[in-house]
Motif scaffolding. Structure first.
Motif, mmCIF file in Angstrom:
data_model
loop_
_atom_site.group_PDB
_atom_site.id
_atom_site.type_symbol
_atom_site.label_atom_id
_atom_site.label_comp_id
_atom_site.label_asym_id
_atom_site.label_seq_id
_atom_site.Cartn_x
_atom_site.Cartn_y
_atom_site.Cartn_z
ATOM 1 N N GLY A 134 0.793 -1.225 0.000
ATOM 2 C CA GLY A 134 0.000 0.000 0.000
ATOM 3 C C GLY A 134 0.823 1.271 0.000
ATOM 4 O O GLY A 134 0.315 2.354 0.329
ATOM 5 N N TRP A 135 2.085 1.170 -0.418
ATOM 6 C CA TRP A 135 2.971 2.351 -0.432
ATOM 7 C C TRP A 135 4.261 1.971 -1.140
ATOM 8 O O TRP A 135 4.727 0.836 -1.029
ATOM 9 C CB TRP A 135 3.298 2.789 0.985
ATOM 10 N N GLY A 136 4.843 2.927 -1.856
ATOM 11 C CA GLY A 136 6.128 2.623 -2.466
ATOM 12 C C GLY A 136 6.773 3.826 -3.118
ATOM 13 O O GLY A 136 6.125 4.832 -3.423
ATOM 14 N N ARG A 137 8.080 3.712 -3.319
ATOM 15 C CA ARG A 137 8.864 4.742 -3.999
ATOM 16 C C ARG A 137 9.844 4.066 -4.961
ATOM 17 O O ARG A 137 10.581 3.153 -4.573
ATOM 18 C CB ARG A 137 9.671 5.592 -2.992
ATOM 19 N N VAL A 138 9.851 4.542 -6.204
ATOM 20 C CA VAL A 138 10.853 4.131 -7.175
ATOM 21 C C VAL A 138 11.710 5.357 -7.465
ATOM 22 O O VAL A 138 11.193 6.402 -7.883
ATOM 23 C CB VAL A 138 10.218 3.609 -8.481
ATOM 24 N N ILE A 139 12.989 5.240 -7.211
ATOM 25 C CA ILE A 139 13.927 6.344 -7.437
ATOM 26 C C ILE A 139 15.016 5.846 -8.369
ATOM 27 O O ILE A 139 15.765 4.926 -8.036
ATOM 28 C CB ILE A 139 14.539 6.831 -6.113
ATOM 29 N N GLY A 162 16.784 6.811 -21.548
ATOM 30 C CA GLY A 162 15.787 5.753 -21.425
ATOM 31 C C GLY A 162 15.263 5.610 -20.011
ATOM 32 O O GLY A 162 14.064 5.392 -19.798
ATOM 33 N N VAL A 163 16.143 5.729 -19.029
ATOM 34 C CA VAL A 163 15.733 5.650 -17.627
ATOM 35 C C VAL A 163 14.763 6.775 -17.287
ATOM 36 O O VAL A 163 13.755 6.565 -16.595
ATOM 37 C CB VAL A 163 16.973 5.685 -16.704
ATOM 38 N N VAL A 164 15.053 7.981 -17.772
ATOM 39 C CA VAL A 164 14.143 9.105 -17.523
ATOM 40 C C VAL A 164 12.781 8.826 -18.147
ATOM 41 O O VAL A 164 11.733 9.058 -17.528
ATOM 42 C CB VAL A 164 14.745 10.418 -18.063
ATOM 43 N N GLY A 165 12.759 8.302 -19.364
ATOM 44 C CA GLY A 165 11.491 7.982 -20.012
ATOM 45 C C GLY A 165 10.718 6.908 -19.269
ATOM 46 O O GLY A 165 9.499 7.016 -19.084
ATOM 47 N N MET A 166 11.402 5.866 -18.832
ATOM 48 C CA MET A 166 10.729 4.804 -18.106
ATOM 49 C C MET A 166 10.182 5.313 -16.775
ATOM 50 O O MET A 166 9.107 4.879 -16.325
ATOM 51 C CB MET A 166 11.672 3.622 -17.873
ATOM 52 N N THR A 167 10.906 6.218 -16.139
ATOM 53 C CA THR A 167 10.438 6.815 -14.881
ATOM 54 C C THR A 167 9.072 7.451 -15.076
ATOM 55 O O THR A 167 8.168 7.304 -14.236
ATOM 56 C CB THR A 167 11.445 7.870 -14.392
ATOM 57 N N LYS A 168 8.893 8.167 -16.174
ATOM 58 C CA LYS A 168 7.618 8.831 -16.459
ATOM 59 C C LYS A 168 6.503 7.809 -16.650
ATOM 60 O O LYS A 168 5.376 8.003 -16.177
ATOM 61 C CB LYS A 168 7.757 9.714 -17.693
ATOM 62 N N VAL A 170 6.346 4.703 -15.386
ATOM 63 C CA VAL A 170 6.013 4.109 -14.078
ATOM 64 C C VAL A 170 5.153 5.077 -13.269
ATOM 65 O O VAL A 170 4.177 4.672 -12.614
ATOM 66 C CB VAL A 170 7.290 3.725 -13.307
ATOM 67 N N ALA A 171 5.484 6.362 -13.309
ATOM 68 C CA ALA A 171 4.709 7.360 -12.571
ATOM 69 C C ALA A 171 3.266 7.408 -13.065
ATOM 70 O O ALA A 171 2.321 7.489 -12.259
ATOM 71 C CB ALA A 171 5.365 8.732 -12.710
ATOM 72 N N LEU A 172 3.062 7.350 -14.369
ATOM 73 C CA LEU A 172 1.706 7.390 -14.917
ATOM 74 C C LEU A 172 0.929 6.124 -14.579
ATOM 75 O O LEU A 172 -0.277 6.175 -14.308
ATOM 76 C CB LEU A 172 1.756 7.597 -16.427
ATOM 77 N N GLU A 173 1.611 4.988 -14.576
ATOM 78 C CA GLU A 173 0.938 3.724 -14.278
ATOM 79 C C GLU A 173 0.568 3.604 -12.799
ATOM 80 O O GLU A 173 -0.279 2.776 -12.439
ATOM 81 C CB GLU A 173 1.819 2.550 -14.705
ATOM 82 N N PRO A 178 -0.563 5.156 -3.928
ATOM 83 C CA PRO A 178 0.421 5.822 -3.055
ATOM 84 C C PRO A 178 1.850 5.388 -3.374
ATOM 85 O O PRO A 178 2.632 4.998 -2.506
ATOM 86 C CB PRO A 178 -0.005 5.383 -1.655
ATOM 87 N N ILE A 179 2.169 5.434 -4.664
ATOM 88 C CA ILE A 179 3.487 5.054 -5.171
ATOM 89 C C ILE A 179 3.969 6.176 -6.079
ATOM 90 O O ILE A 179 3.193 6.687 -6.886
ATOM 91 C CB ILE A 179 3.433 3.737 -5.973
ATOM 92 N N THR A 180 5.206 6.573 -5.938
ATOM 93 C CA THR A 180 5.763 7.587 -6.837
ATOM 94 C C THR A 180 7.002 7.043 -7.534
ATOM 95 O O THR A 180 7.648 6.111 -7.054
ATOM 96 C CB THR A 180 6.127 8.883 -6.091
#
Length: 261
Positions: A134-139, A162-168, A170-173, A178-180
């Motif tokens: 129920g919570w998470g962070r991907v950095i 590519g990492v920057v693109g994938m970050t976006k 994951v954020a949208l998905e 409660p995950i960023t």
């Protein structure tokens, strides 16, 4: 002694963390009461001793799990073996410098695999764990080279973009959970590896240490100061805080003004 923190007791998995930026992040997290999983491609006594030392210094659980992140199955196994992953820091990376027409294909493949594709594999396994908790962070530790380019670094620049693109993605998905997901984009950071290169730079250009740093190593960094691993760790810790709950899908540059040029 650890700081009192609402993050205390959560588990962070940090790839490429037995030195440099990854280890700096590990110190910041452990200091805040987080349990930490360290990782690199080696599996030496000193790797496990480092984990034990961090555990003793901060009074948290610290483990070391070796995994060759050039191989997707090992990247996935790292997260599976961790057992839980509240915070994932994709930091592992390698570098090679050469012109495109001379760039060795095996070096290209290794950089793309370790710097970019491994983050896909670790994230794919970590997200279900975060959703269950129920919570998470991907950095993702990207780079100023995830936002701009330099000659002779084709594989590294490609991977970091590519990492920057994938970050976006994951954020949208995860936008309504409660995950960023965010990317930190450092400029030049004073790691032991960089520090070891300074004497050779001084010799090559016939400069004293300060001049070699400011005019050669930090030529593109307007502040003319290195970022520190502690600063990177503090930035990562902020992204884990409640204050950063609505920061997702973006990049945070820690580059002394490099990408402002």
């Amino acid at each position: 002694m650890t700081d009192t923190s609402p993050l205390a007791g959560k588990t962070a998995v940090i790839t490429g963390s037995n030195s440099g930026i990854g280890l700096g992040v590990a110190h910041s997290f452990a200091r805040a009461g987080l349990n930490v999983v360290l990782n690199s491609y080696t599996d030496r006594d000193e790797d496990h001793a480092l984990a034990e030392k961090l555990s003793g210094d901060y009074g948290v659980k610290v483990r070391y799990i070796g995994a060759d992140l050039s191989k997707g199955e090992e990247a996935r196994r790292l997260i599976e073996d961790a057992g839980t992953c509240d915070i994932l820091v994709n930091n592992a990376g390698i570098q090679h410098v050469a012109g495109i027409d001379e760039f060795p294909a095996d070096k290209w493949d290794a950089i793309i695999a370790i710097n970019m594709t491994s983050a896909f594999h670790t994230t794919a396994v970590a997200l279900p764990m975060m959703r269950k908790a129920g919570w998470g962070r991907v950095i993702n530790i990207a780079s100023a080279h995830g936002l701009t380019a330099s000659p002779y670094k084709s594989a590294y620049v490609t991977a970091k973009h590519g990492v920057v693109g994938m970050t976006k993605v994951v954020a949208l998905e995860t936008a309504q959970e409660p995950i960023t997901a965010n990317a930190i984009c450092p400029g030049y950071v004073l790691t032991p590896l960089v520090d070891s290169q300074i004497p050779d730079t001084m010799k090559k250009y016939g400069m004293d240490r300060e001049t070699a740093i400011k005019e050669v190593l930090l030529d593109r960094q307007p502040s003319k100061e290195f970022a520190t691993t502690d600063q990177l760790g503090g930035t990562a810790l902020f992204l884990c805080s409640d204050h950063a709950a609505q920061i997702t899908g973006t990049t945070i540059s820690v580059d002394g003004g490099w990408t402002a040029l």
